[in-house]
Motif scaffolding. Structure first.
Motif, PDB file in Angstrom:
ATOM      1  N   TYR A   1       0.806  -1.018   0.145  1.00 18.84           N
ATOM      2  CA  TYR A   1       0.049   0.104  -0.018  1.00 18.84           C
ATOM      3  C   TYR A   1       0.902   1.103  -0.025  1.00 18.84           C
ATOM      4  N   SER A   2       1.416   1.500   1.020  1.00 17.47           N
ATOM      5  CA  SER A   2       2.196   2.624   1.319  1.00 17.47           C
ATOM      6  C   SER A   2       3.448   2.746   0.106  1.00 17.47           C
ATOM      7  N   GLN A   3       3.939   1.785  -0.076  1.00 16.84           N
ATOM      8  CA  GLN A   3       5.013   1.520  -1.074  1.00 16.84           C
ATOM      9  C   GLN A   3       4.692   1.200  -2.700  1.00 16.84           C
ATOM     10  N   ALA A   4       3.347   0.964  -2.562  1.00 17.39           N
ATOM     11  CA  ALA A   4       3.029   0.296  -3.941  1.00 17.39           C
ATOM     12  C   ALA A   4       3.336   1.477  -5.212  1.00 17.39           C
ATOM     13  N   PHE A   5       3.248   2.386  -5.004  1.00 12.03           N
ATOM     14  CA  PHE A   5       3.767   3.397  -6.240  1.00 12.03           C
ATOM     15  C   PHE A   5       4.690   4.325  -5.787  1.00 12.03           C
ATOM     16  N   GLN A   6       5.364   4.031  -4.776  1.00  9.60           N
ATOM     17  CA  GLN A   6       6.290   4.935  -4.212  1.00  9.60           C
ATOM     18  C   GLN A   6       7.473   5.323  -5.259  1.00  9.60           C
ATOM     19  N   SER A   7       7.924   4.223  -5.908  1.00 12.10           N
ATOM     20  CA  SER A   7       8.766   4.805  -7.143  1.00 12.10           C
ATOM     21  C   SER A   7       8.632   3.878  -8.106  1.00 12.10           C
ATOM     22  N   THR A   8       9.257   4.087  -9.474  1.00 16.03           N
ATOM     23  CA  THR A   8       9.493   3.067 -10.370  1.00 16.03           C
ATOM     24  C   THR A   8      10.475   2.042 -10.254  1.00 16.03           C
ATOM     25  N   THR A   9      11.254   2.230  -9.228  1.00 14.36           N
ATOM     26  CA  THR A   9      12.421   1.343  -9.037  1.00 14.36           C
ATOM     27  C   THR A   9      11.979   0.400  -8.015  1.00 14.36           C
ATOM     28  N   ASN A  10      11.249   0.554  -7.089  1.00 16.94           N
ATOM     29  CA  ASN A  10      10.918  -0.456  -6.096  1.00 16.94           C
ATOM     30  C   ASN A  10       9.913  -1.418  -6.564  1.00 16.94           C
ATOM     31  N   ILE A  11      10.559  -2.546  -7.008  1.00 18.87           N
ATOM     32  CA  ILE A  11       9.631  -3.641  -7.336  1.00 18.87           C
ATOM     33  C   ILE A  11       9.390  -4.560  -6.259  1.00 18.87           C
ATOM     34  N   THR A  12       9.957  -4.472  -4.925  1.00 16.23           N
ATOM     35  CA  THR A  12       9.767  -5.314  -3.911  1.00 16.23           C
ATOM     36  C   THR A  12       8.926  -4.542  -2.597  1.00 16.23           C
ATOM     37  N   PRO A  13       7.771  -3.960  -2.656  1.00  9.49           N
ATOM     38  CA  PRO A  13       7.150  -2.989  -1.837  1.00  9.49           C
ATOM     39  C   PRO A  13       6.880  -3.790  -0.624  1.00  9.49           C
ATOM     40  N   LYS A  14       6.940  -3.188   0.577  1.00  9.73           N
ATOM     41  CA  LYS A  14       6.577  -4.068   1.834  1.00  9.73           C
ATOM     42  C   LYS A  14       4.981  -4.152   1.948  1.00  9.73           C
ATOM     43  N   TYR A  15       4.559  -5.236   2.649  1.00  7.30           N
ATOM     44  CA  TYR A  15       3.017  -5.117   2.793  1.00  7.30           C
ATOM     45  C   TYR A  15       2.529  -4.400   4.203  1.00  7.30           C
ATOM     46  N   ASP A  16       1.540  -3.552   3.860  1.00  3.80           N
ATOM     47  CA  ASP A  16       1.148  -2.853   5.108  1.00  3.80           C
ATOM     48  C   ASP A  16       0.163  -3.392   5.817  1.00  3.80           C
ATOM     49  N   ASP A  17      -0.219  -3.359   7.127  1.00  2.00           N
ATOM     50  CA  ASP A  17      -1.119  -3.871   7.954  1.00  2.00           C
ATOM     51  C   ASP A  17      -2.461  -3.518   7.462  1.00  2.00           C
ATOM     52  N   ALA A  18      -3.517  -4.440   7.206  1.00  2.66           N
ATOM     53  CA  ALA A  18      -4.783  -4.275   6.476  1.00  2.66           C
ATOM     54  C   ALA A  18      -5.458  -3.313   7.496  1.00  2.66           C
ATOM     55  N   GLN A  19      -5.447  -3.368   8.808  1.00  5.23           N
ATOM     56  CA  GLN A  19      -6.120  -2.522   9.711  1.00  5.23           C
ATOM     57  C   GLN A  19      -5.776  -1.017   9.515  1.00  5.23           C
ATOM     58  N   THR A  20      -4.301  -0.881   9.369  1.00  7.81           N
ATOM     59  CA  THR A  20      -3.530   0.411   9.224  1.00  7.81           C
ATOM     60  C   THR A  20      -4.148   0.914   7.728  1.00  7.81           C
ATOM     61  N   ILE A  21      -4.341   0.025   6.838  1.00 10.36           N
ATOM     62  CA  ILE A  21      -4.785   0.450   5.570  1.00 10.36           C
ATOM     63  C   ILE A  21      -5.949   0.823   5.651  1.00 10.36           C
ATOM     64  N   TYR A  22      -6.912   0.278   6.269  1.00 10.30           N
ATOM     65  CA  TYR A  22      -8.296   0.753   6.457  1.00 10.30           C
ATOM     66  C   TYR A  22      -8.305   2.169   7.206  1.00 10.30           C
ATOM     67  N   ASN A  23      -7.523   2.524   7.924  1.00 13.33           N
ATOM     68  CA  ASN A  23      -7.616   3.651   8.720  1.00 13.33           C
ATOM     69  C   ASN A  23      -7.246   4.743   7.712  1.00 13.33           C
ATOM     70  N   SER A  24      -6.067   4.215   6.985  1.00  8.30           N
ATOM     71  CA  SER A  24      -5.636   5.369   5.818  1.00  8.30           C
ATOM     72  C   SER A  24      -6.776   5.816   4.847  1.00  8.30           C
ATOM     73  N   LEU A  25      -7.507   4.550   4.426  1.00  8.91           N
ATOM     74  CA  LEU A  25      -8.254   4.871   3.366  1.00  8.91           C
ATOM     75  C   LEU A  25      -9.753   5.590   4.012  1.00  8.91           C
ATOM     76  N   LEU A  26      -9.894   5.462   5.502  1.00  8.82           N
ATOM     77  CA  LEU A  26     -11.215   6.091   5.736  1.00  8.82           C
ATOM     78  C   LEU A  26     -10.698   7.866   6.048  1.00  8.82           C
ATOM     79  N   ASP A  27      -9.358   7.996   6.067  1.00  9.42           N
ATOM     80  CA  ASP A  27      -8.830   9.310   6.218  1.00  9.42           C
ATOM     81  C   ASP A  27      -8.802   9.759   4.752  1.00  9.42           C
ATOM     82  N   THR A  28      -8.532   8.931   3.778  1.00 11.35           N
ATOM     83  CA  THR A  28      -8.386   9.540   2.202  1.00 11.35           C
ATOM     84  C   THR A  28      -9.933   9.876   1.824  1.00 11.35           C
ATOM     85  N   LEU A  29     -10.855   8.998   2.231  1.00 13.30           N
ATOM     86  CA  LEU A  29     -12.347   9.379   1.671  1.00 13.30           C
ATOM     87  C   LEU A  29     -12.599  10.830   2.453  1.00 13.30           C
ATOM     88  N   GLN A  30     -12.449  10.776   3.743  1.00 16.66           N
ATOM     89  CA  GLN A  30     -13.045  11.862   4.202  1.00 16.66           C
ATOM     90  C   GLN A  30     -12.180  13.168   3.798  1.00 16.66           C
TER      91      GLN A  30
END
Length: 495
Positions: free
Chosen positions: A149-178
């Motif tokens: 999530y946080s590193q999914a499109f961070q750069s064109t060179t990062n082809i091994t992005p980390k996996y973010d915690d799903a609950q943290t992603i939910y909170n971020s998406l709620l903030d984004t929608l608001q």
């Protein structure tokens, strides 16, 4: 339901060395799509919207995976899918299409617009793109758990992005929608073309953002009831409030813009409706049954197939004995539903049942049933369904406060047909039975082919390619969620 004529066709765009499918109005093709230049924002949005809908309603992903896991359908030509043996190619297509096409398009759209964000309409365009991204990311998080999530499109060179915690992603998406609700300005333009969900209607996009927040909040209501209550009470009045505001893609009866799962050119023999769906709908005289399924070839009777019945099972009858999904479900012009009014009403019914201040649970429950039946009545021009008939049906499936989980769960499940992914997510979250408590779902008749799953998968396993190409991130994610199996519960599966 408002009908609008959308004219668009597929083109191929080359973006950052990634082939991106896109669609556009036929009379607006005014550039060479073969050149590796950056696509216009409107085309990026169209490509993201259509590629997402196409994969969510494909027979390979919706049919073989989600509609099975929701137990709406049972397999015919391939029965292993009903027994939870995941086709890794179908799994990879779901992941890759959502990341490499849909989310990539939207990320590029926002980056393009950021350089000219003060121009008229650009802020609204970015807000719409970010709302669309939030919808897609939630689907991924609900399907897999922790995801890039946080590193999914961070750069064109990062082809091994980390996996973010799903609950943290939910909170971020709620903030984004608001944040996008605050950005959207109905006094300004947005997309004059390219938006094949709402045709650039800013108010409807704002309503969808409120509605997606309700969807996310109710899904986390057992894991974080305090936050779920706060969100739902703050947003329910501004959500989708009629079928006229449903978020959906209206497919056309012309290639390549037909509904992905259509039988206009050949019979689709891959799936039968399940006895789980048919027998329950018959037991309550549901007026939607003749829309959801068609009579078998043997006679004029709708007959389901027991779920998870293997091809080799001696109890399996002739193919002509069982019923295919309904003609509208396989229509070239079947809409791809993103989110609709019936779902909103069932969310509010559950919220009220949980003690949230959103009105009367029974009223929202009744509204949800009416909205669903009326949606299908209008879509199919079905004159056999009458207002009196709807009232009779509702009287036969009354709201019972003491049994709200089962009562609301079954009707919401029926209303989500054929949205396989959303119905599957709700099945695993609510763990509902028939009203009164008798089991609704069954284990696969011929047994599960996955040792981690008996009744139903809670998630899909990560792509096999992730294990070899993004090994460190994959291992960390698998450990964090408790093991990369289909039997691993998601963070909100607390009940």
């Amino acid at each position: 339901m408002t009908k609008k004529i959308l004219k668009y066709s597929s083109v191929l765009l080359l973006l950052a060395s990634v082939a991106i499918s896109s669609c556009k109005k036929l009379d607006e093709i005014n550039h060479d799509p073969t050149k590796p230049t950056t696509a216009d924002p409107q085309y990026l949005l169209t490509g993201a919207q259509k590629s997402t809908m196409d994969v969510l309603y494909s027979g390979l992903q919706n049919g073989y995976i989600a509609m099975h896991y929701a137990q709406f359908w049972s397999g015919n030509s391939r029965t292993n899918d009903s027994q939870y043996q995941l086709d890794e190619g179908n799994n990879a297509t779901l992941w890759n299409n959502l990341y490499r096409i849909s989310l990539h398009n939207l990320d590029d759209l926002v980056k393009q617009n950021n350089a000219k964000i003060n121009e008229p309409g650009k802020a609204n365009q970015n807000a719409i793109a970010k709302i669309t991204s939030a919808w897609i990311y939630q689907i991924l998080a609900d399907t897999y758990g922790n995801i890039p999530y946080s590193q999914a499109f961070q750069s064109t060179t990062n082809i091994t992005p980390k996996y973010d915690d799903a609950q943290t992603i939910y909170n971020s998406l709620l903030d984004t929608l608001q944040a996008q609700i605050n950005v959207l300005d109905t006094a300004q333009t947005s997309f004059n073309a390219g938006d094949i969900i709402y045709n650039g209607n800013v108010l409807k996009w704002k309503k969808l953002a409120h509605s997606l927040m309700l969807r996310m909040a109710i899904r986390m209501s057992d894991a974080n009831p305090t936050k779920a209550k706060q969100i739902i009470e703050a947003h329910y009045k501004d959500a989708i409030s009629s079928n006229l505001e449903n978020a959906q893609l209206l497919y056309l009866n012309a290639a390549p813009n037909k509904f992905p799962l259509n039988d206009t050119e050949r019979e689709i023999a891959d799936f039968f409706v399940s006895t789980t769906l048919v027998d329950y709908m018959k037991s309550v005289n549901d007026p939607r049954l003749g829309i959801y399924a068609r009579p078998s070839h043997d006679d004029d009777t709708i007959k389901g197939m027991p779920y998870g019945l293997a091809a080799s099972d001696k109890g399996r009858l002739s193919q002509t004995h069982y019923s295919y999904p309904g003609k509208q479900i396989y229509s070239a012009t079947m809409p791809g539903i993103l989110m609709g009014y019936p779902e909103v009403e069932f969310i509010l019914a559950e919220a009220a049942a949980r003690g949230m201040n959103v009105g009367d649970a029974a009223t929202h429950y009744t509204n949800g049933i009416k909205a669903s039946i009326n949606y299908w009545r209008l879509l199919t021009s079905n004159t056999n369904i009458t207002d009196a008939g709807i009232q009779t049906y509702i009287a036969g499936v009354p709201y019972v406060a003491a049994d709200w989980r089962n009562v609301i769960g079954t009707q919401k499940w029926l209303a989500l047909y054929p949205q396989g992914f959303q119905a599957w997510f709700e099945r695993t979250r609510l763990k509902f039975n028939k009203p009164g408590g008798a089991p609704l779902f069954i284990t696969p008749v011929s047994g599960s082919l996955d040792a981690s799953v008996k009744m139903v998968p809670f998630r899909l396993t990560y792509l096999q390619s992730e294990q070899t190409q993004n090994t460190a991130s994959y291992n960390a994610a698998a450990a964090a969620i408790g093991g990369d199996t289909k039997g691993t519960m998601l963070w909100y599966n607390k009940f």
